[in-house]
Design a protein around this motif. Structure first.
Motif, short mmCIF file in Angstrom:
data_model
loop_
_atom_site.label_atom_id
_atom_site.label_comp_id
_atom_site.label_asym_id
_atom_site.label_seq_id
_atom_site.Cartn_x
_atom_site.Cartn_y
_atom_site.Cartn_z
N THR A 27 10.49 -4.95 29.34
CA THR A 27 9.13 -5.60 30.13
C THR A 27 8.18 -4.57 30.95
O THR A 27 8.20 -3.12 30.82
N ILE A 28 7.19 -5.66 31.94
CA ILE A 28 6.44 -4.70 32.66
C ILE A 28 7.03 -3.83 33.32
O ILE A 28 6.23 -2.48 33.68
N LYS A 29 8.23 -3.86 34.29
CA LYS A 29 8.61 -2.91 35.02
C LYS A 29 8.63 -1.35 34.30
O LYS A 29 8.63 -0.71 35.16
N ASP A 30 9.35 -1.77 33.02
CA ASP A 30 9.55 -0.66 32.19
C ASP A 30 8.52 -0.05 32.08
O ASP A 30 8.44 1.31 31.71
N ILE A 31 6.74 -0.81 31.57
CA ILE A 31 6.11 -0.06 31.80
C ILE A 31 5.30 0.61 32.61
O ILE A 31 4.90 1.89 32.84
N ALA A 32 5.52 0.27 34.26
CA ALA A 32 5.64 0.66 35.09
C ALA A 32 6.38 2.01 35.37
O ALA A 32 5.73 3.51 36.14
N ARG A 33 7.21 1.94 35.09
CA ARG A 33 8.37 3.57 35.38
C ARG A 33 7.41 4.14 34.46
O ARG A 33 7.61 5.53 34.59
N TYR A 34 7.37 4.14 33.10
CA TYR A 34 6.91 4.98 32.21
C TYR A 34 5.27 5.41 32.91
O TYR A 34 5.24 6.44 32.16
N THR A 35 4.76 4.49 33.28
CA THR A 35 2.85 4.89 32.95
C THR A 35 2.90 5.48 35.00
O THR A 35 1.94 6.33 34.96
N GLY A 36 3.76 5.20 35.92
CA GLY A 36 3.61 5.16 37.35
C GLY A 36 2.54 4.37 37.61
O GLY A 36 2.60 4.69 39.18
N LYS A 39 -11.02 -5.84 37.27
CA LYS A 39 -12.08 -3.60 38.54
C LYS A 39 -11.46 -3.06 38.47
O LYS A 39 -11.11 -1.86 39.59
N ILE A 40 -10.17 -3.16 37.57
CA ILE A 40 -9.29 -1.74 36.72
C ILE A 40 -10.67 -0.53 36.20
O ILE A 40 -10.50 -1.50 35.35
N PRO A 41 -10.11 0.62 36.08
CA PRO A 41 -10.42 1.76 35.60
C PRO A 41 -10.80 1.57 34.32
O PRO A 41 -9.07 1.22 33.62
N LYS A 42 -11.33 1.89 33.50
CA LYS A 42 -11.18 1.67 31.86
C LYS A 42 -9.81 2.73 31.29
O LYS A 42 -8.86 2.74 30.50
N GLN A 43 -9.35 3.52 31.99
CA GLN A 43 -8.98 4.47 31.73
C GLN A 43 -7.19 4.13 31.83
O GLN A 43 -6.72 4.68 31.62
N THR A 44 -7.13 3.46 33.06
CA THR A 44 -6.12 3.34 33.39
C THR A 44 -5.67 2.19 32.71
O THR A 44 -4.26 1.74 32.15
N LYS A 45 -6.37 0.92 32.16
CA LYS A 45 -6.17 -0.07 31.21
C LYS A 45 -5.59 -0.02 29.64
O LYS A 45 -4.44 -0.30 29.02
N ASP A 46 -6.66 1.35 29.19
CA ASP A 46 -6.25 2.92 27.70
C ASP A 46 -4.51 3.32 28.24
O ASP A 46 -3.82 3.10 27.12
N VAL A 47 -4.62 3.57 29.25
CA VAL A 47 -2.99 4.76 29.91
C VAL A 47 -2.02 3.66 29.84
O VAL A 47 -0.64 3.14 28.51
N ILE A 48 -2.61 1.39 30.26
CA ILE A 48 -1.05 0.90 30.61
C ILE A 48 -1.36 -0.04 28.93
O ILE A 48 0.06 -0.25 28.06
N LEU A 49 -2.06 0.19 27.82
CA LEU A 49 -2.24 -0.80 26.93
C LEU A 49 -1.31 0.02 26.19
O LEU A 49 -1.10 0.08 25.18
N LEU A 58 5.81 1.24 23.81
CA LEU A 58 7.22 1.14 24.36
C LEU A 58 7.44 -1.08 23.21
O LEU A 58 8.67 -1.39 23.70
N ASN A 59 6.56 -0.71 22.34
CA ASN A 59 7.19 -2.26 21.57
C ASN A 59 7.25 -3.24 22.50
O ASN A 59 7.83 -4.25 23.07
N TYR A 60 6.03 -3.83 23.68
CA TYR A 60 6.32 -4.31 24.90
C TYR A 60 5.63 -5.82 23.84
O TYR A 60 4.61 -5.67 23.03
N HIS A 61 6.15 -7.09 24.15
CA HIS A 61 5.98 -8.32 23.69
C HIS A 61 5.79 -9.13 24.98
O HIS A 61 7.53 -9.16 25.66
#
Length: 340
Positions: A4-13, A29-39, A45-48
């Motif tokens: 879930t999105i919450k799992d990604i939040a815990r993983y990335t901070g 408005k979100i920096p590219k570096q942040t986007k790259d980390v999240i993606l 984590l095999n998010y769908h």
């Protein structure tokens, strides 16, 4: 467990809101570096996304249901392939439902598809559907407010979009071909009387006979069920009627006719000429390749998807008929009539 999105939040901070914006393509408005980390985390984590949840938010699942009567019949498998290929081209999902020609399953699958949240249904009703049963299926889709398009099998009085073949012309072409070869006693193995497509083929048969000033003889009809068994029984019946040619209303019936004639010691086309309908793959690889009326079934499936998606997007599945034109494929199963 589904990521879930919450799992990604815990993983990335990062916050759930930030991650949601990135995954939904709204992170201007979100920096590219942040986007790259999240993606990268989403991929690792095999998010769908949960399509049910997305559908509830967007009120759209980009999924359609296809209800067909017999997936083992090559006609319907080709239809399903056309439907699936067009769904993939348009980035839609498909749920296939096979009814084994039972109206009760038509009703059951319509309800199942509604519960799954499909945006629309492509509907080919079961063979055992009387007009009353067919209208029950249509009434249920209307009650559930599910857009739908009927394919191949039409029901007179149904107010919907309908994609099929000009079956009257197809029946006419098959019969005219035999008449041109000199045949005058032409038997038919029909489909079910309750189906409009079978009745249209019969109308075409009668029209061709009338043009050649030949009286229609009801005794030369064997009322079948679009299956091989009907062809077998129809051959037995029509041989006793001394026909010189047989028009089977689909290729599956024609295969039954062909095999039974062979067992009866009758040669095709020397003793009896034979014409089928559908021109499915096996027709050209029989010992005696079958003359058959071709339906562009793959293209019909493609067009049905286009019509349904257009109707879903516009909010209006217009009442109209889209008729494809048949083509007679002449092979070795027909020949000129010879006096016996």
């Amino acid at each position: 467990m589904r990521t879930t999105i919450k799992d990604i939040a815990r993983y990335t901070g990062f916050s759930v809101t930030t991650i949601s914006l990135v995954l939904n393509g709204k992170a201007k408005k979100i920096p590219k570096q942040t986007k790259d980390v999240i993606l990268e985390a989403a991929d690792r984590l095999n998010y769908h996304p949960n399509q049910v949840a997305v559908g509830l938010v967007k009120k759209r699942t980009n999924t359609i249901g296809l209800i067909i009567s017999d997936v083992s019949n090559v006609f319907f498998s080709n239809l399903a392939k056309g439907v699936e290929d067009e769904c993939r081209r348009q980035d839609w999902n498909l749920i296939l439902c096979n009814t084994n020609d039972k109206h009760s399953r038509d009703i059951s699958y319509i309800q199942v598809l509604a519960d799954k949240g499909v945006d629309g249904i492509l509907f080919c009703m079961a063979l055992d559907s009387s007009k009353k049963k067919g209208m029950e299926s249509i009434g249920l889709m209307e009650k559930l407010k599910i857009p739908f398009v009927m394919i191949d099998r039409f029901l007179e009085g149904a107010r919907c979009c309908f994609v099929s073949l000009n079956h009257e012309l197809g029946g006419y072409m098959a019969t005219e071909h035999l008449l041109k070869l000199g045949h005058r006693r032409i038997g038919c193995v029909t489909g079910p009387d309750v189906l409009e497509d079978s009745m249209a083929r019969l109308t075409g048969y009668k029209k061709a006979l009338a043009e050649y000033e030949i009286d229609f003889e009801p005794s030369l009809l064997y009322h079948g069920n679009y299956d091989r068994e009907s062809g077998i029984n129809g051959a037995d019946y029509l041989v006793d009627k001394d026909v010189s040619a047989i028009f089977a209303f689909n290729d599956m019936c024609a295969y039954g006719v062909y095999n039974r004639l062979k067992r009866l010691g009758k040669s095709v086309p020397e003793d009896i000429s034979l014409v089928g309908y559908d021109n499915i793959f096996f027709s050209e690889i029989l010992d005696v390749p079958l003359t058959s009326v071709e339906q562009p079934v793959y293209e019909m499936g493609v067009e049905a998807v286009k019509q349904l998606i257009d109707g879903i997007n516009s909010g209006n599945c217009a009442e109209k008929s889209i008729l494809f034109q048949p083509r007679l494929i002449v092979r070795e199963s027909t020949s000129e009539y010879k006096e016996r």
